[in-house]
Design an enzyme around this catalytic site. Structure first.
Site, PDB file in Angstrom:
ATOM      1  N   VAL A  24       8.278  47.035  48.382  1.00 46.27           N
ATOM      2  CA  VAL A  24       8.733  45.892  47.745  1.00 46.27           C
ATOM      3  C   VAL A  24       7.486  45.358  46.903  1.00 46.27           C
ATOM      4  CG1 VAL A  24       9.595  43.468  47.720  1.00 46.27           C
ATOM      5  CG2 VAL A  24      10.626  45.525  49.208  1.00 46.27           C
ATOM      6  N   LEU A 113       9.798  36.497  51.700  1.00 42.38           N
ATOM      7  CA  LEU A 113      10.816  37.580  51.421  1.00 42.38           C
ATOM      8  C   LEU A 113      11.598  37.862  52.948  1.00 42.38           C
ATOM      9  CD1 LEU A 113       9.454  39.887  48.896  1.00 42.38           C
ATOM     10  CD2 LEU A 113      11.565  39.501  49.193  1.00 42.38           C
ATOM     11  N   SER A 115      15.515  39.116  55.008  1.00 39.43           N
ATOM     12  CA  SER A 115      16.243  40.237  55.032  1.00 39.43           C
ATOM     13  C   SER A 115      17.752  39.713  55.211  1.00 39.43           C
ATOM     14  CB  SER A 115      15.906  41.063  56.170  1.00 39.43           C
ATOM     15  OG  SER A 115      16.855  42.059  56.527  1.00 39.43           O
ATOM     16  N   SER A 116      18.614  40.716  54.973  1.00 41.48           N
ATOM     17  CA  SER A 116      19.996  40.228  55.328  1.00 41.48           C
ATOM     18  C   SER A 116      20.312  40.284  56.751  1.00 41.48           C
ATOM     19  CB  SER A 116      20.919  41.291  54.587  1.00 41.48           C
ATOM     20  OG  SER A 116      20.614  42.414  54.740  1.00 41.48           O
ATOM     21  N   CYS A 117      19.432  40.585  57.496  1.00 45.91           N
ATOM     22  CA  CYS A 117      19.831  40.992  58.845  1.00 45.91           C
ATOM     23  C   CYS A 117      19.790  39.540  59.555  1.00 45.91           C
ATOM     24  CB  CYS A 117      19.090  41.892  59.637  1.00 45.91           C
ATOM     25  SG  CYS A 117      17.364  41.474  59.715  1.00 45.91           S
ATOM     26  N   TYR A 144      13.529  41.236  64.819  1.00 45.35           N
ATOM     27  CA  TYR A 144      13.091  40.880  63.203  1.00 45.35           C
ATOM     28  C   TYR A 144      13.965  39.956  62.520  1.00 45.35           C
ATOM     29  CZ  TYR A 144      12.429  42.673  58.338  1.00 45.35           C
ATOM     30  OH  TYR A 144      12.178  42.966  57.141  1.00 45.35           O
ATOM     31  N   LYS A 148      12.389  36.626  60.762  1.00 45.37           N
ATOM     32  CA  LYS A 148      12.620  36.546  59.471  1.00 45.37           C
ATOM     33  C   LYS A 148      13.530  34.961  59.341  1.00 45.37           C
ATOM     34  CE  LYS A 148      10.984  39.806  57.128  1.00 45.37           C
ATOM     35  NZ  LYS A 148       9.913  39.669  56.128  1.00 45.37           N
ATOM     36  N   HIS A 187      14.721  53.710  56.992  1.00 45.05           N
ATOM     37  CA  HIS A 187      16.158  53.185  56.766  1.00 45.05           C
ATOM     38  C   HIS A 187      17.014  54.401  56.343  1.00 45.05           C
ATOM     39  CE1 HIS A 187      13.773  49.288  56.146  1.00 45.05           C
ATOM     40  NE2 HIS A 187      14.763  48.806  56.930  1.00 45.05           N
TER      41      HIS A 187
HETATM   42  O1  GFB Z   1      19.191  51.740  57.165  1.00 42.41           O
HETATM   43  P1  GFB Z   1      19.469  51.434  58.574  1.00 42.41           P
HETATM   44  O2  GFB Z   1      18.504  52.198  59.543  1.00 42.41           O
HETATM   45  O3  GFB Z   1      19.516  49.791  59.001  1.00 42.41           O
HETATM   46  O4  GFB Z   1      20.909  52.048  59.082  1.00 42.41           O
HETATM   47  P2  GFB Z   1      20.483  48.706  59.171  1.00 42.41           P
HETATM   48  C1  GFB Z   1      22.126  51.765  58.332  1.00 42.41           C
HETATM   49  C2  GFB Z   1      23.314  52.350  58.876  1.00 42.41           C
HETATM   50  O5  GFB Z   1      22.821  53.929  58.736  1.00 42.41           O
HETATM   51  C3  GFB Z   1      23.512  52.361  60.208  1.00 42.41           C
HETATM   52  C4  GFB Z   1      23.316  54.709  59.620  1.00 42.41           C
HETATM   53  O6  GFB Z   1      24.873  52.370  60.595  1.00 42.41           O
HETATM   54  C5  GFB Z   1      22.557  53.678  61.012  1.00 42.41           C
HETATM   55  O7  GFB Z   1      23.139  54.188  62.069  1.00 42.41           O
HETATM   56  N1  GFB Z   1      22.450  56.114  59.583  1.00 42.41           N
HETATM   57  C6  GFB Z   1      22.962  57.119  59.415  1.00 42.41           C
HETATM   58  C7  GFB Z   1      21.222  56.134  59.444  1.00 42.41           C
HETATM   59  N2  GFB Z   1      22.079  58.089  59.314  1.00 42.41           N
HETATM   60  C8  GFB Z   1      20.952  57.510  59.529  1.00 42.41           C
HETATM   61  C9  GFB Z   1      19.520  57.932  59.550  1.00 42.41           C
HETATM   62  O8  GFB Z   1      19.304  59.339  59.327  1.00 42.41           O
HETATM   63  N3  GFB Z   1      18.615  57.163  59.658  1.00 42.41           N
HETATM   64  C10 GFB Z   1      18.881  55.800  59.607  1.00 42.41           C
HETATM   65  N4  GFB Z   1      17.851  54.856  59.633  1.00 42.41           N
HETATM   66  N5  GFB Z   1      20.316  55.325  59.638  1.00 42.41           N
HETATM   67  C11 GFB Z   1      18.124  47.464  59.379  1.00 42.41           C
HETATM   68  C12 GFB Z   1      17.582  46.465  60.212  1.00 42.41           C
HETATM   69  O9  GFB Z   1      19.477  47.771  59.777  1.00 42.41           O
HETATM   70  O10 GFB Z   1      18.255  47.033  58.019  1.00 42.41           O
HETATM   71  C13 GFB Z   1      16.466  45.865  59.795  1.00 42.41           C
HETATM   72  O11 GFB Z   1      17.177  47.136  61.607  1.00 42.41           O
HETATM   73  C14 GFB Z   1      16.395  45.507  58.319  1.00 42.41           C
HETATM   74  O12 GFB Z   1      16.100  44.943  60.855  1.00 42.41           O
HETATM   75  C15 GFB Z   1      17.242  46.544  57.228  1.00 42.41           C
HETATM   76  O13 GFB Z   1      17.409  44.263  58.495  1.00 42.41           O
HETATM   77  C16 GFB Z   1      17.575  46.257  56.091  1.00 42.41           C
HETATM   78  O14 GFB Z   1      21.100  48.245  57.889  1.00 42.41           O
HETATM   79  O15 GFB Z   1      21.432  48.944  60.278  1.00 42.41           O
END
Ligand code: GFB
Length: 315
Positions: A24, A113, A115-117, A144, A148, A187
């Protein structure tokens, strides 16, 4: 942007982008290039944002007029769940150091900045700004989220007590140029790009995604987010934080299909339900920011194509 909307012009100002090497922060630096301001940056070798006296001294010496607070410890669902102390401590300390030092040095404007969480796990969708602190958080990222939320409250507290023009923006799930493609800490978007790309090269039959594939997520390209941050810095001055999103969400399985299409991988998509889903849905209301006259320019497909090009070029 209409000229009459601008209450804090950036032209000729000294603008510090804290976290300029991140996804960002680097997008904000790119976006600021057309603003006619002087962009200040400080790498880790020059300034440790976790040391209060160092942050105070740097701000006092460099005298920014405005600060974009894009420095943070960030990561995907697994990293958040595995390193709660880092996500809580590092983010809290960076925020408090910058906000307090900005007040002490009389910095004219600060954009924090978040986060939506920050919103409750089961907040009504699309999530409006006033849902903050109305229910329990999603356990995988509550550390986190708490940091935030504290950042929003810091900006509000310094505005209330000291009259500082400190504002907060809450971006949705971001992706784009400069993303982290490490499969353990990234992510979902960069993880799926990498998995599909490597599966294509290896001639594999399938890729595995985490969780059930049913959670819904909203995505915004980091360059759109940077554009919104500059817009808010110039036009917004109020107590309440502002959601920064695309206003649209899709399931993780739909995202995986789209990624496979863009990458050109035609195999199967398998779900690994031993991995967490996280919050079931996280779509923010875009009404407030739209009402001010800002909207995103980069579609999900276009953003994905750009990010995939960036990933291939970085190999
Ligand atoms: O992007 P992500 O890690 O973050 O995961 P969150 C989003 C969704 O994608 C979850 C699924 O349901 C994961 O289980 N997913 C599927 C995967 N395959 C994968 C993969 O290979 N890698 C990952 N990482 N996910 C984060 C927060 O939450 O979002 C932070 O933990 C922050 O604090 C960020 O707010 C924006 O949307 O679940």
């Amino acid at each position: 942007m209409n000229d009459e909307q601008v209450i804090f012009p950036l032209k000729g100002k000294r603008v510090w982008v804290a976290g300029h090497r991140g996804m960002v922060g680097s997008a904000i630096v790119r976006r600021l290039a057309s603003e006619g301001c002087e962009i200040l940056t400080a790498g880790r070798d020059v300034l440790d944002l976790e040391r209060q006296s160092a942050v105070e001294a740097w701000i006092a010496a460099n005298k920014p007029d405005a600060i974009f607070m894009a420095a943070a410890k960030v990561g995907g669902i697994l990293a958040n769940d595995t390193y709660p102390a880092d996500f809580l401590y590092n983010n809290l300390v960076i925020e408090t150091n910058i906000v307090d030092a900005a007040w002490r040095s009389g910095v004219g404007k600060v954009l924090f900045l978040g986060s939506s969480c920050i919103y409750p796990k089961f907040a009504p969708q699309p999530i409006t700004e006033d849902s903050l602190l109305t229910g329990p958080l999603e356990p995988t990222n509550e550390w986190y989220a708490i940091a935030k939320i504290a950042g929003i409250k810091l900006a509000q507290a310094y505005r209330k007590q000291h009259g500082c023009d400190f504002i907060s923006a809450m971006p949705t799930n971001l992706y784009g140029i400069g993303d982290n493609f490490d499969l353990n800490s990234s992510h979902v978007m960069p993880a799926l790009i990498r998995k599909a790309h490597e599966a294509k090269l290896a001639g594999a039959d399938s890729i595995t995604i985490w969780g059930t594939g049913t959670p819904r997520r909203e995505f915004l390209n980091a360059d759109d987010c940077a554009d919104a941050c500059v817009f808010l810095m110039k036009t917004y001055s109020d107590f309440e934080h502002v959601n920064v999103g695309s206003g649209e969400d899709i399931t993780i399985l739909e995202l995986a299909r789209l990624v496979c299409e863009v990458v050109g991988f035609e195999g199967e998509i398998i779900t690994d339900t031993s991995k967490p889903d996280g919050t079931p849905r996280k779509l923010m209301s875009a009404d407030k920011l739209r009402g001010m006259g800002w909207k995103p320019k980069i579609s999900l497909r276009e953003g994905l194509e750009r990010t995939y090009r960036y990933y291939r070029n970085s190999l």
